[in-house]
Enzyme design. Structure first.
Site, PDB file in Angstrom:
ATOM      1  N   HIS A  58       0.856  -1.164  -0.092  1.00 60.03           N
ATOM      2  CA  HIS A  58       0.082  -0.022   0.062  1.00 60.03           C
ATOM      3  C   HIS A  58       0.630   1.338   0.047  1.00 60.03           C
ATOM      4  CE1 HIS A  58      -3.546   2.397   0.986  1.00 60.03           C
ATOM      5  NE2 HIS A  58      -2.969   3.090   1.732  1.00 60.03           N
ATOM      6  N   GLU A 107      -8.191   8.206  -3.712  1.00 62.12           N
ATOM      7  CA  GLU A 107      -7.738   7.127  -3.124  1.00 62.12           C
ATOM      8  C   GLU A 107      -8.631   6.009  -2.823  1.00 62.12           C
ATOM      9  OE1 GLU A 107      -5.060   8.201   0.068  1.00 62.12           O
ATOM     10  OE2 GLU A 107      -3.406   8.385  -1.186  1.00 62.12           O
ATOM     11  N   HIS A 109      -9.946   3.089   0.352  1.00 59.43           N
ATOM     12  CA  HIS A 109     -10.122   2.495   1.541  1.00 59.43           C
ATOM     13  C   HIS A 109     -10.818   1.235   1.316  1.00 59.43           C
ATOM     14  CE1 HIS A 109      -9.280   3.993   5.756  1.00 59.43           C
ATOM     15  NE2 HIS A 109      -8.158   3.983   5.230  1.00 59.43           N
ATOM     16  N   ASN A 110     -10.409   0.217   0.530  1.00 60.99           N
ATOM     17  CA  ASN A 110     -11.144  -0.949   0.226  1.00 60.99           C
ATOM     18  C   ASN A 110     -11.332  -1.871   1.557  1.00 60.99           C
ATOM     19  OD1 ASN A 110     -11.230   0.562  -2.240  1.00 60.99           O
ATOM     20  ND2 ASN A 110      -9.831  -0.981  -3.179  1.00 60.99           N
ATOM     21  N   HIS A 111     -10.279  -2.365   1.763  1.00 56.38           N
ATOM     22  CA  HIS A 111      -9.848  -3.249   2.811  1.00 56.38           C
ATOM     23  C   HIS A 111     -10.725  -2.997   4.345  1.00 56.38           C
ATOM     24  CE1 HIS A 111      -7.636  -5.082  -0.583  1.00 56.38           C
ATOM     25  NE2 HIS A 111      -7.405  -6.180   0.116  1.00 56.38           N
ATOM     26  N   ASP A 283       0.433  15.238   6.191  1.00 55.77           N
ATOM     27  CA  ASP A 283      -0.494  14.724   6.809  1.00 55.77           C
ATOM     28  C   ASP A 283      -0.297  13.308   7.318  1.00 55.77           C
ATOM     29  OD1 ASP A 283      -1.222  13.517   4.121  1.00 55.77           O
ATOM     30  OD2 ASP A 283      -2.746  12.497   5.233  1.00 55.77           O
ATOM     31  N   GLN A 329      -6.133   8.722  13.203  1.00 56.43           N
ATOM     32  CA  GLN A 329      -6.816   9.633  12.265  1.00 56.43           C
ATOM     33  C   GLN A 329      -6.587  11.360  12.876  1.00 56.43           C
ATOM     34  OE1 GLN A 329      -8.441   8.689   8.847  1.00 56.43           O
ATOM     35  NE2 GLN A 329      -6.689   7.623   9.652  1.00 56.43           N
ATOM     36  N   ASN A 553      -3.689   6.494  -6.897  1.00 52.92           N
ATOM     37  CA  ASN A 553      -3.688   5.525  -5.694  1.00 52.92           C
ATOM     38  C   ASN A 553      -3.368   4.196  -6.573  1.00 52.92           C
ATOM     39  OD1 ASN A 553      -5.550   3.795  -3.684  1.00 52.92           O
ATOM     40  ND2 ASN A 553      -3.644   4.583  -2.903  1.00 52.92           N
TER      41      ASN A 553
END
Length: 750
Positions: A58, A107, A109-111, A283, A329, A553
């Protein structure tokens, strides 16, 4: 990672044979050996934690970067001017004229969104928003391309409501309009939904900020939320391994989002920028502090010392390894000159954002991290952030590709009568991929901030950038995974040209793209072939269309067991429009107007929604890509602003779906003639086409404009009434069409 006695650099030197859990952290034997070679000793447990997350698929792009590098070969010029920041930065930045620039990126954030749908999707939005902030831009809108398993599957019912609620809950709390996206259903996404998130922000050229730690003696400040145990390893490890058939197991915790803290962080950061207090900024997303410290140091003067015990914690029991791996976060890291630290901290206090000086920039060329006076990390930062493994994965056209392409849709049974055509239309408009998505989009605030010009269900989202001049930008995201399965080279190009066309129909000139390349396991040569072909297709199309790739991504390992998702190269296109008050709407606007089809219709049904919905069939070759025709159509649509009363692209579902959506927009019917082969005219999915309307008085001007650009023009009919009539075939009431179109998601998800 197991808690143990503090493992220092001195201990690593004096105890070189200690066994370490490198395999449990996702490292390969040769990667672990390489780390030892770089350091000249075994890594400490903290160093091992950093390398494991930063060298993950990743974060390091180790399987994909050999293919991605061709995007850097494209011209950095857009139709407006130079690209101000691109690949390698937190997000791309594009000059849009009048001293303005926009930053945008998409981008995945699938998994995490499969493991914990709400928080996975919410923190996907939070992460992409922070990427935009880090460039110096104010976020102004978000989008969410989504993919799910079959609508009637139990697991879809588990993940879809949570994902949609997470996207809406986080974005709504930030006060950011959600102006577009997609929701696509296919059995290959069962157990592996795709949650892609896009954010766009606005800045003046002089406000651009980059991620680098320069200036010896400058202070390193961590600000935002406290660091906790949520998301340890998080997306960096979670997105670097294939899901097993047995379901969730050995998966790191998903991050937990706090949108209210993120809102404070946005305003705090923008005020800090306005005060000129930042020399570099990053970030904290995937890989957390491991990423922020190593990337800032690597991109700057090459040295940094960090006192890890000064990091504010939510959990005082966290070990140094866990702090470095945590993906908690709402955190940012800034590099600040010593004279500006007091003012920086004062602004943070004003916004009730916790901030701590945790280190400083050095000239040692090393990233050094201490824990209560003991050195636990001493590494060359570039070896962590940028010089990770590069895999030349084997790839090969799969044995089954020829048979798949030979099995075209030409032989499938077709509707022959008017009644059969009508039934087919109603079946398609009610299908999960073509039906009304307002069950989803009504959960999003599309108009907050007051600058949204177009949003769902328009072809593209559009926002006003300048309230005085009405300068604006339009954005669209698209991908048809079935087309990419049939031919990944042209499938990626088809994703690009549909987004390109969608931006153009509103009257915006396409400028640049960002992509989110979602594929299965890179350890499968067939998947890597799909990926390589998609990258090659995107590069070739971008070169011909003159739109650069600003960044994006890669999301790999999107498969459960041996079942890979459809190759899904999502492409976002951003365009600029000089005056948003003169945009072209997507739906019919008035009765009695002339309807025309721009572009050429061919017998292209393979991979279509008709083949998918009616026959459950996937095979053949996808529609032909004609980049010159797409460019000519785009130029016509942009020049036609003010002449065209509406414009809607023709894509999934063919002309039939375009007519339905255009008519339902304001409940204005139409009567059209679609040629001798009504079935083909209605349901073929040929590209470079759009349906437009003009007043009777402007019909000749449209004919002249189409001739000027060499775009085929076919008169279809006129708007009016409360029915959709296909002359010589059938008439259907708009109320009946709307009932079929709008009932599907509520019935399935009630």
């Amino acid at each position: 990672m197991q808690k143990s006695q503090l493992d220092t650099v001195a201990a690593a030197t004096s105890d070189p044979t200690r066994e370490q859990p490198w395999a449990d952290l996702g490292l390969k034997a040769d990667e672990y050996a390489k780390i030892r070679e770089i350091l000249g000793r075994r890594p400490t447990s903290s160093e091992l934690a950093m390398y494991s997350v930063m060298w993950s698929e990743h974060c390091s792009y180790k399987s994909s970067k050999v293919h991605l590098k061709q995007f850097g070969e494209l011209s950095q010029e857009t139709p407006i001017g130079p690209m101000l920041a691109g690949i390698g930065e937190n997000a791309g930045v594009i000059d849009i004229g009048q001293g303005y620039a926009v930053s945008f990126k998409v981008e995945s954030h699938n998994h995490p969104s499969y493991v914990e749908p709400y928080q996975g999707a919410a923190t996907g939005i939070g992460g992409i928003v922070r990427d935009i902030i880090a460039m110096g831009a104010r976020p102004v809108a978000v989008m969410d391309p989504l993919r799910f398993g079959p609508l009637d599957a139990d697991d879809t019912h588990r993940v879809l409501p949570g994902i949609v609620a997470g996207v809406g809950g986080y974005g709504n709390c930030l006060g950011l309009p959600n102006i577009g996206g997609e929701a696509v259903f296919d059995e290959t996404y069962l157990g592996n939904p795709l949650v892609n998130a896009l954010c766009v922000g606005v800045l003046k050229h002089e406000d651009l900020h980059l991620a680098k730690a320069s200036g010896v003696g400058n202070q390193v400040i961590l600000y935002g939320a406290r660091t906790g145990g949520d998301g340890i390893g998080g997306v960096s490890i979670l997105a670097s391994e294939t899901f097993e058939d047995t379901g969730p197991a050995k998966r790191p915790a998903v991050q937990v989002g706090d949108p209210f803290m993120e809102k404070l962080l946005i305003e705090c950061t923008l005020e800090i920028f306005a005060a000129g207090l930042v020399a570099g900024i990053q970030d904290l997303g995937g890989a957390g502090l491991s990423c922020a410290t190593s990337e800032l140091a690597s991109a700057g003067d090459g040295g940094m010392v960090v006192h890890l015990d000064k990091v504010p914690l939510r959990d005082s029991t966290l070990s140094p390894e866990e702090i470095l791996m945590s993906e908690s976060q709402e955190r940012m890291m800034a590099v600040v000159e010593p004279a500006d630290v007091e003012a920086f901290l004062a602004i943070c206090k004003k916004w009730e954002v916790e901030a701590s000086v945790i280190g400083e920039v050095t000239d040692t060329g090393r990233l050094e991290i201490d824990w209560h006076g003991e050195r636990v990390v001493d590494v060359p930062p570039r070896s962590v952030a940028h010089d990770g493994p590069t895999y030349h994965r084997p790839f090969a056209r799969p044995d089954w590709q020829d048979a798949l392409q030979a099995d075209g849709a030409e032989a499938l049974a077709r509707p022959a009568t008017g009644e059969e055509l009508k039934a087919t239309l109603l079946k398609l408009v009610a299908s999960p991929n073509l039906c009304d998505k307002s069950w989803i989009t009504d959960q999003y605030d599309r108009y907050v901030r007051g600058n949204t010009v177009l949003a769902q269900p328009s072809d593209s989202g559009m926002v006003r950038v300048d309230e005085e001049t009405n300068l604006g930008v339009a954005i669209s995201t698209d991908c048809n995974g079935r087309f990419a399965k049939l031919d990944p080279y042209f499938g990626a190009q088809l994703a690009l040209v549909e987004s390109y066309r969608n931006v153009s129909t509103g009257g915006a000139t396409p400028l640049a793209i960002s992509d989110c390349l979602n594929f299965g396991s890179p350890e499968d040569p067939a998947v890597m072939w799909q990926f390589a072909e998609a990258c090659r297709g995107l590069k070739d199309a971008c070169a011909e269309l003159g739109v650069p790739v600003t960044g994006g991504n890669v999301s790999l390992y999107n498969q459960t067991g041996e079942t890979a998702i459809l190759p899904t190269p999502v492409v976002a296109v951003l365009g600029v429009i000089e005056d948003v008050t003169r945009r072209t709407p997507s739906g019919f606007q008035a009765e009695g107007e002339r309807i025309f089809l721009l572009g050429e219709t061919r017998e292209e049904l393979s991979g279509s929604e008709w083949a998918h919905v009616v026959h459950g069939h996937l095979g053949g070759l996808p529609p032909q890509v004609d980049l010159a025709a797409e460019k000519a159509l785009s130029q016509l649509l942009v020049e036609g602003v003010g002449l065209l009363t509406s414009a809607h692209d023709v894509s999934d579902g063919g002309l039939a779906q375009t007519l339905v959506e255009s008519a339902l927009h304001r409940n204005i019917g139409a009567s059209v003639a679609v040629g001798d082969d009504a079935f083909l005219g209605l349901f073929a999915e040929s590209t470079a086409r759009a349906v437009v309307t003009v007043t009777e008085a402007d019909a000749d001007a449209l004919v002249a404009l189409a001739a000027k650009h060499g775009v085929p023009l076919t008169p279809l009919g006129r708007t009016g009434g409360s029915e959709l009539t296909v002359e010589g075939q059938f008439t259907v009431a708009l109320d009946e069409v709307r009932t079929a179109w709008s009932a599907t998601l509520p019935a399935a998800l009630a």
